[in-house]
Design an enzyme around this catalytic site. Sequence first.
Site, PDB file in Angstrom:
ATOM      1  N   CYS A 190       0.839  -1.206   0.000  1.00  0.00           N
ATOM      2  CA  CYS A 190       0.000   0.000   0.000  1.00  0.00           C
ATOM      3  C   CYS A 190       0.873   1.255   0.000  1.00  0.00           C
ATOM      4  O   CYS A 190       0.501   2.282  -0.569  1.00  0.00           O
ATOM      5  CB  CYS A 190      -0.914   0.022   1.221  1.00  0.00           C
ATOM      6  SG  CYS A 190      -2.364  -1.047   1.109  1.00  0.00           S
TER       7      CYS A 190
ATOM      8  N   CYS B 230      -8.263  -3.429  -4.131  1.00  0.00           N
ATOM      9  CA  CYS B 230      -7.432  -4.185  -5.073  1.00  0.00           C
ATOM     10  C   CYS B 230      -7.868  -5.652  -5.127  1.00  0.00           C
ATOM     11  O   CYS B 230      -8.377  -6.209  -4.141  1.00  0.00           O
ATOM     12  CB  CYS B 230      -5.982  -4.118  -4.633  1.00  0.00           C
ATOM     13  SG  CYS B 230      -5.288  -2.462  -4.672  1.00  0.00           S
TER      14      CYS B 230
ATOM     15  N   CYS C 289      -6.758  -8.167  -2.352  1.00  0.00           N
ATOM     16  CA  CYS C 289      -7.098  -7.800  -0.970  1.00  0.00           C
ATOM     17  C   CYS C 289      -8.584  -7.516  -0.794  1.00  0.00           C
ATOM     18  O   CYS C 289      -8.983  -6.890   0.193  1.00  0.00           O
ATOM     19  CB  CYS C 289      -6.278  -6.583  -0.548  1.00  0.00           C
ATOM     20  SG  CYS C 289      -4.500  -6.836  -0.697  1.00  0.00           S
TER      21      CYS C 289
ATOM     22  N   CYS D  64      -5.708   1.407   4.179  1.00  0.00           N
ATOM     23  CA  CYS D  64      -4.537   1.306   3.294  1.00  0.00           C
ATOM     24  C   CYS D  64      -3.381   2.167   3.768  1.00  0.00           C
ATOM     25  O   CYS D  64      -2.236   1.933   3.398  1.00  0.00           O
ATOM     26  CB  CYS D  64      -4.918   1.676   1.875  1.00  0.00           C
ATOM     27  SG  CYS D  64      -5.353   3.429   1.656  1.00  0.00           S
TER      28      CYS D  64
HETATM   29 FE1  SF4 Z   1      -1.225  -3.813  -2.437  1.00  0.00          FE
HETATM   30 FE2  SF4 Z   1      -3.452  -4.929  -1.435  1.00  0.00          FE
HETATM   31 FE3  SF4 Z   1      -2.645  -2.456  -0.684  1.00  0.00          FE
HETATM   32 FE4  SF4 Z   1      -3.645  -2.912  -3.138  1.00  0.00          FE
HETATM   33  S1  SF4 Z   1      -4.749  -3.078  -1.141  1.00  0.00           S
HETATM   34  S2  SF4 Z   1      -1.865  -1.679  -2.652  1.00  0.00           S
HETATM   35  S3  SF4 Z   1      -2.773  -4.950  -3.590  1.00  0.00           S
HETATM   36  S4  SF4 Z   1      -1.622  -4.424  -0.277  1.00  0.00           S
END
Ligand code: SF4
Length: 254
Positions: free
Chosen positions: A135, A215, A218, A241
């Site tokens: 993130c 995302c 996730c 995030c």
């Molecule tokens: Fe990475 Fe998951 Fe954060 Fe998206 S939500 S930036 S895939 S850790």
Amino acid sequence: MSQIFVESNPPQRTSVGAAPAAPHDAAAFAAQLAQASPHDIIETAVRALPDGLAVVSSFGIESAVLLKFVADVDRSLPVLFLDTLWLFKETLSYRDTLITRLGLTDVRTITPSPSALALRDPKLELCFRDRDACCGIRKVEPLARELEGFDGWMSGRKRYQGGDRGALAVVEADGPRLKFNPLARLTRAELNVVFGASKLPRHPLEALGFSSVGCVPCTHRPRAGGALRDGRWGGLAKTECGIHAGPLPSPGNS
Ligand code: SF4
């Protein structure tokens, strides 16, 4: 139901008052706007930070409502959209749908630094072993860079989303910037009224059972009866995030 949340046309409003004397005094703004409508909060933010205000939107399940209120006030406000490169294709198409529907004229898609990805996530697996770091390079650092040229920003968070958002202030300090949360007081029922009254299109994944979308790696459908954001980072302690975790880092330090 409060009428302040269900206007379907650009409103003709009276002012809630001049901006506080110290233009970046978040506490004064928060006190002034504690009971204000989303439209009035947005209008006050626009007046207080002319040419220095951005909206940050994920174009997620509930994003259309803040964007509709923003479009009612000023369709040309910059809207920053963080494309982590892990997003659902449905989110990208929904972004384009809302841009057209609301007439937004300055939506900026922000992507991670190619050099940061090459250095820290060359195999595209960071999200499976260190989500905070992932993130960081895909959301927090790109937003910090983009906001360098702004005096303040606006988010679509609501208190009813729970967790750390339960006590969300209408205006916060984000380091040297102001952060406005025009929907902080909105209830979920009121949000749905705005969707219906304004005939706002829904995110395509909502019909498939998703109540919050981020995302691909996730995001999951929440369990029956679960909280709205249960499907985000499911099974982990992580609930945010990081872009709302405190002052954004200085780009020079990221
Ligand atoms: Fe990475 Fe998951 Fe954060 Fe998206 S939500 S930036 S895939 S850790």
